[in-house]
Write a protein that holds these residues in place. Structure first.
Motif, mmCIF file in Angstrom:
data_model
loop_
_atom_site.group_PDB
_atom_site.id
_atom_site.type_symbol
_atom_site.label_atom_id
_atom_site.label_comp_id
_atom_site.label_asym_id
_atom_site.label_seq_id
_atom_site.Cartn_x
_atom_site.Cartn_y
_atom_site.Cartn_z
ATOM 1 N N ASN A 101 0.821 -1.220 0.000
ATOM 2 C CA ASN A 101 0.000 0.000 0.000
ATOM 3 C C ASN A 101 0.853 1.267 0.000
ATOM 4 O O ASN A 101 0.483 2.282 0.585
ATOM 5 C CB ASN A 101 -0.967 0.006 1.191
ATOM 6 C CG ASN A 101 -0.246 0.066 2.525
ATOM 7 O OD1 ASN A 101 0.948 -0.229 2.619
ATOM 8 N ND2 ASN A 101 -0.967 0.463 3.579
ATOM 9 N N ARG A 120 -5.642 4.298 4.417
ATOM 10 C CA ARG A 120 -7.087 4.503 4.549
ATOM 11 C C ARG A 120 -7.744 4.787 3.199
ATOM 12 O O ARG A 120 -8.799 5.407 3.129
ATOM 13 C CB ARG A 120 -7.372 5.647 5.517
ATOM 14 C CG ARG A 120 -6.948 5.345 6.949
ATOM 15 C CD ARG A 120 -7.279 6.497 7.879
ATOM 16 N NE ARG A 120 -6.961 6.171 9.255
ATOM 17 C CZ ARG A 120 -5.764 6.295 9.809
ATOM 18 N NH1 ARG A 120 -4.754 6.754 9.067
ATOM 19 N NH2 ARG A 120 -5.551 5.972 11.065
ATOM 20 N N ARG A 122 -9.321 3.318 -0.404
ATOM 21 C CA ARG A 122 -9.863 2.132 -1.067
ATOM 22 C C ARG A 122 -9.278 2.049 -2.480
ATOM 23 O O ARG A 122 -9.367 3.003 -3.259
ATOM 24 C CB ARG A 122 -11.391 2.202 -1.136
ATOM 25 C CG ARG A 122 -12.073 2.137 0.236
ATOM 26 C CD ARG A 122 -13.575 2.332 0.081
ATOM 27 N NE ARG A 122 -14.168 1.275 -0.726
ATOM 28 C CZ ARG A 122 -14.614 0.124 -0.238
ATOM 29 N NH1 ARG A 122 -14.542 -0.125 1.067
ATOM 30 N NH2 ARG A 122 -15.170 -0.775 -1.033
ATOM 31 N N PHE A 123 -8.669 0.919 -2.813
ATOM 32 C CA PHE A 123 -8.102 0.758 -4.147
ATOM 33 C C PHE A 123 -8.214 -0.710 -4.546
ATOM 34 O O PHE A 123 -8.389 -1.602 -3.710
ATOM 35 C CB PHE A 123 -6.642 1.228 -4.199
ATOM 36 C CG PHE A 123 -5.721 0.488 -3.268
ATOM 37 C CD1 PHE A 123 -5.037 -0.651 -3.700
ATOM 38 C CD2 PHE A 123 -5.532 0.915 -1.961
ATOM 39 C CE1 PHE A 123 -4.187 -1.337 -2.851
ATOM 40 C CE2 PHE A 123 -4.674 0.235 -1.106
ATOM 41 C CZ PHE A 123 -4.006 -0.892 -1.550
ATOM 42 N N GLU A 124 -8.096 -0.954 -5.835
ATOM 43 C CA GLU A 124 -8.204 -2.310 -6.367
ATOM 44 C C GLU A 124 -6.850 -3.009 -6.446
ATOM 45 O O GLU A 124 -6.735 -4.209 -6.191
ATOM 46 C CB GLU A 124 -8.861 -2.281 -7.746
ATOM 47 C CG GLU A 124 -10.280 -1.741 -7.731
ATOM 48 C CD GLU A 124 -10.864 -1.652 -9.122
ATOM 49 O OE1 GLU A 124 -10.455 -2.449 -10.002
ATOM 50 O OE2 GLU A 124 -11.728 -0.773 -9.350
ATOM 51 N N GLN A 172 -7.565 2.192 -9.199
ATOM 52 C CA GLN A 172 -8.699 2.572 -8.373
ATOM 53 C C GLN A 172 -9.858 2.891 -9.310
ATOM 54 O O GLN A 172 -9.645 3.273 -10.469
ATOM 55 C CB GLN A 172 -8.329 3.804 -7.533
ATOM 56 C CG GLN A 172 -9.342 4.267 -6.537
ATOM 57 C CD GLN A 172 -8.881 5.545 -5.847
ATOM 58 O OE1 GLN A 172 -8.481 6.505 -6.516
ATOM 59 N NE2 GLN A 172 -8.913 5.557 -4.513
ATOM 60 N N THR A 173 -11.065 2.732 -8.841
ATOM 61 C CA THR A 173 -12.222 3.021 -9.687
ATOM 62 C C THR A 173 -12.135 4.444 -10.223
ATOM 63 O O THR A 173 -12.100 5.416 -9.461
ATOM 64 C CB THR A 173 -13.531 2.840 -8.895
ATOM 65 O OG1 THR A 173 -13.587 1.507 -8.385
ATOM 66 C CG2 THR A 173 -14.733 3.090 -9.806
#
Length: 238
Positions: A101, A120, A122-124, A172-173
């Motif tokens: 990360n 903290r 959010r990622f793919e 990430q989206t």
């Protein structure tokens, strides 16, 4: 008449049994196997490893699968008469991935690298990929003999390599970041190696002697560093 009967009887015996005698052959002497007194071992290698990161900053963790594929050729140079002690020197190629990360970006104004934590976020996917040209140098001990390739081995040494390719991929989206030019990389890689096993399956350990990033790579007041250990299997081929 009696002589005629004896002649016929002799002829029958001759033609019945002579072919059997004629077909008898002298058994050949067994061929003696010639052993190569100047044999060499383990000229090619292929390895699979799980890659581990350590000496991480407080906010950085390893995540997902991290693995490596290693292959090359090694010149086996025995140094004693029995040929169970040798020096191995070679050239190989190593492909490695690291899931973690640690985000690598670039300042749009200065072009300098940005290191930050995704603790903290959010990622793919967030992954490093490295391609390394490396040279293993090993001291080799084994129980090999000329007529078999099944033996115990213990090899230890160092690997010196140059990382000619590096990429950091963040997914990430709605957002993708790709970085390949990182000035803070330690492209010259040095690590200690230890391999032991029997026949085909050999356990392999690698411990890096220098971190992935130099002292200029920082997250706040903390150096990024990132040291590497690899654990896996090594397969040797003549």
């Amino acid at each position: 008449m009696c002589c005629m009967k004896q002649f016929v009887a002799f002829s029958l015996i001759y033609y019945c049994f002579f072919p059997l005698w004629a077909q008898e052959t002298v058994p050949e002497a067994p061929t003696k196997k010639v052993l190569d007194s100047l044999y060499r071992e383990d000229q090619f290698y292929v390895g699979l490893t799980i890659n581990l990161l350590y000496n991480l900053p407080n906010s950085i963790d390893q995540s997902g699968f991290s693995g490596g594929l290693h292959m090359g050729v090694s010149r086996d140079m025995p140094i004693n008469k029995r040929r169970n002690l040798a020096i191995g020197w070679g050239l190989g190629y190593s492909i490695n991935t690291y899931g973690q990360n640690l985000f690598l970006g670039e300042d749009a104004t200065t072009g300098e690298s940005i290191f930050s934590s995704l603790e903290r976020v959010r990622f793919e996917k967030n992954r490093f990929l490295t391609h390394i040209i490396e040279s293993p140098i090993e001291f080799r001990w084994r129980t090999s003999v000329p007529d078999t390739h099944k033996f115990w081995r213990i090899y230890t040494g160092i690997k010196v390599g140059y990382m000619h390719y590096f990429s950091a991929r963040f997914l990430q989206t709605g957002n993708r970041v790709y970085q390949s030019k990182i000035d803070e990389l330690n492209r010259w890689r040095v690590g200690a190696t230890f391999t032991f096993g029997w026949n085909t399956f050999n356990f392999h350990f690698y411990y890096s002697l220098n971190p992935l990033f130099n002292k200029n790579a920082m997250i706040g007041n903390e150096q990024v560093g990132l040291s590497i250990a690899k654990i896996g299997l090594m397969f040797y081929i003549l």
